[in-house]
Scaffold this active site. Structure first.
Site, PDB file in Angstrom:
ATOM      1  N   ASP A   7       0.882  -1.166   0.000  1.00 40.93           N
ATOM      2  CA  ASP A   7       0.000   0.000   0.000  1.00 40.93           C
ATOM      3  C   ASP A   7       0.919   1.215   0.000  1.00 40.93           C
ATOM      4  O   ASP A   7       1.410   1.625   1.047  1.00 40.93           O
ATOM      5  CB  ASP A   7      -0.906  -0.012   1.229  1.00 40.93           C
ATOM      6  CG  ASP A   7      -1.841   1.185   1.270  1.00 40.93           C
ATOM      7  OD1 ASP A   7      -2.186   1.719   0.197  1.00 40.93           O
ATOM      8  OD2 ASP A   7      -2.224   1.591   2.382  1.00 40.93           O
ATOM      9  N   GLU A  68      -1.330  -1.557  -4.783  1.00 43.10           N
ATOM     10  CA  GLU A  68      -2.606  -0.875  -4.938  1.00 43.10           C
ATOM     11  C   GLU A  68      -2.424   0.285  -5.909  1.00 43.10           C
ATOM     12  O   GLU A  68      -1.432   1.008  -5.841  1.00 43.10           O
ATOM     13  CB  GLU A  68      -3.085  -0.369  -3.579  1.00 43.10           C
ATOM     14  CG  GLU A  68      -4.538   0.024  -3.565  1.00 43.10           C
ATOM     15  CD  GLU A  68      -5.055   0.252  -2.164  1.00 43.10           C
ATOM     16  OE1 GLU A  68      -5.935  -0.515  -1.745  1.00 43.10           O
ATOM     17  OE2 GLU A  68      -4.583   1.186  -1.498  1.00 43.10           O
ATOM     18  N   ASP A 141      -2.620   1.090   6.856  1.00 44.61           N
ATOM     19  CA  ASP A 141      -1.684   0.892   5.739  1.00 44.61           C
ATOM     20  C   ASP A 141      -1.206  -0.562   5.695  1.00 44.61           C
ATOM     21  O   ASP A 141      -1.005  -1.125   4.621  1.00 44.61           O
ATOM     22  CB  ASP A 141      -0.468   1.818   5.883  1.00 44.61           C
ATOM     23  CG  ASP A 141      -0.852   3.277   5.952  1.00 44.61           C
ATOM     24  OD1 ASP A 141      -1.356   3.798   4.948  1.00 44.61           O
ATOM     25  OD2 ASP A 141      -0.656   3.886   7.017  1.00 44.61           O
TER      26      ASP A 141
END
EC number: 3.1.21.10
Length: 189
Positions: A7, A68, A141
């Site tokens: 992330d 992501e 996160d």
């Protein structure tokens, strides 16, 4: 199969390494947060992300990297900085010889919770449940990164094909070189 889920962020980058067969058996091998000092220059922070993830790839030797995709907000500077972080991660993956795959936040949420509009708390709870963790990792996160890895395992490891990102921007819906060779034997010399 072992997947490093990421992330990305310019001040905090979450990571999660998950092994699994793409169906039901998942195990968290490592997870954490690369926290960066906001007073350091952006270039230094990007370099630190690259270095720390490089060490992680060298240590855990994932089969794949899943990242992501960028969420585009109203702040152009933030979007540019996030793009630079993502570019560094893509370059690291390429330089390490590990294929990289991208997933939109809604796709990750859908894969993990069954709902693309799920709240971060729901994603975190389901990630902990799917990985049989005794507690929910913090901050979001980290659970988001674990969710990205789980999404990749569920989408590609479970038989569904997801588009691989390569340096030319094409993927053709295959999960890697082996899939390409099997699907196109006449195109391989």
């Amino acid at each position: 199969m072992v997947v490093l889920g990421i992330d990305p962020g310019s001040l905090a980058t979450g990571y999660g390494v998950v092994s699994g067969d793409g169906r039901e058996s998942f195990r968290a091998l490592s997870c954490g947060l690369i926290r960066l000092h906001p007073r350091k220059s952006h270039a230094v922070r990007v370099g630190e992300i690259y270095r720390e993830l490089s060490e992680l790839i060298g240590e855990l030797k994932p089969d794949r990297v899943a990242i992501e995709t960028a969420f585009v907000g109203k702040n152009v500077q933030s979007a540019l900085k996030l793009g630079q972080v993502r570019g560094a991660i893509m370059a690291l993956s390429f330089n390490s010889g590990v294929p990289i795959f991208e997933y939109a936040p809604r796709e990750v949420k859908s894969a993990v919770t069954g709902r693309g509009g799920a709240a971060k708390e729901q994603v975190a709870f389901m990630v902990a449940s799917m990985l049989s963790l005794s507690s929910v990792p913090k901050p979001f996160d980290v659970t988001d990164a674990l969710g990205v890895a789980l999404c990749d395992l569920l989408r590609c490891g479970g038989g569904q094909k997801e588009r691989q990102t390569d340096m030319k921007g094409s993927g053709g819906g295959l999960c890697g070189w082996g899939d390409f060779v099997r699907a196109s034997p006449d195109r391989v010399l």
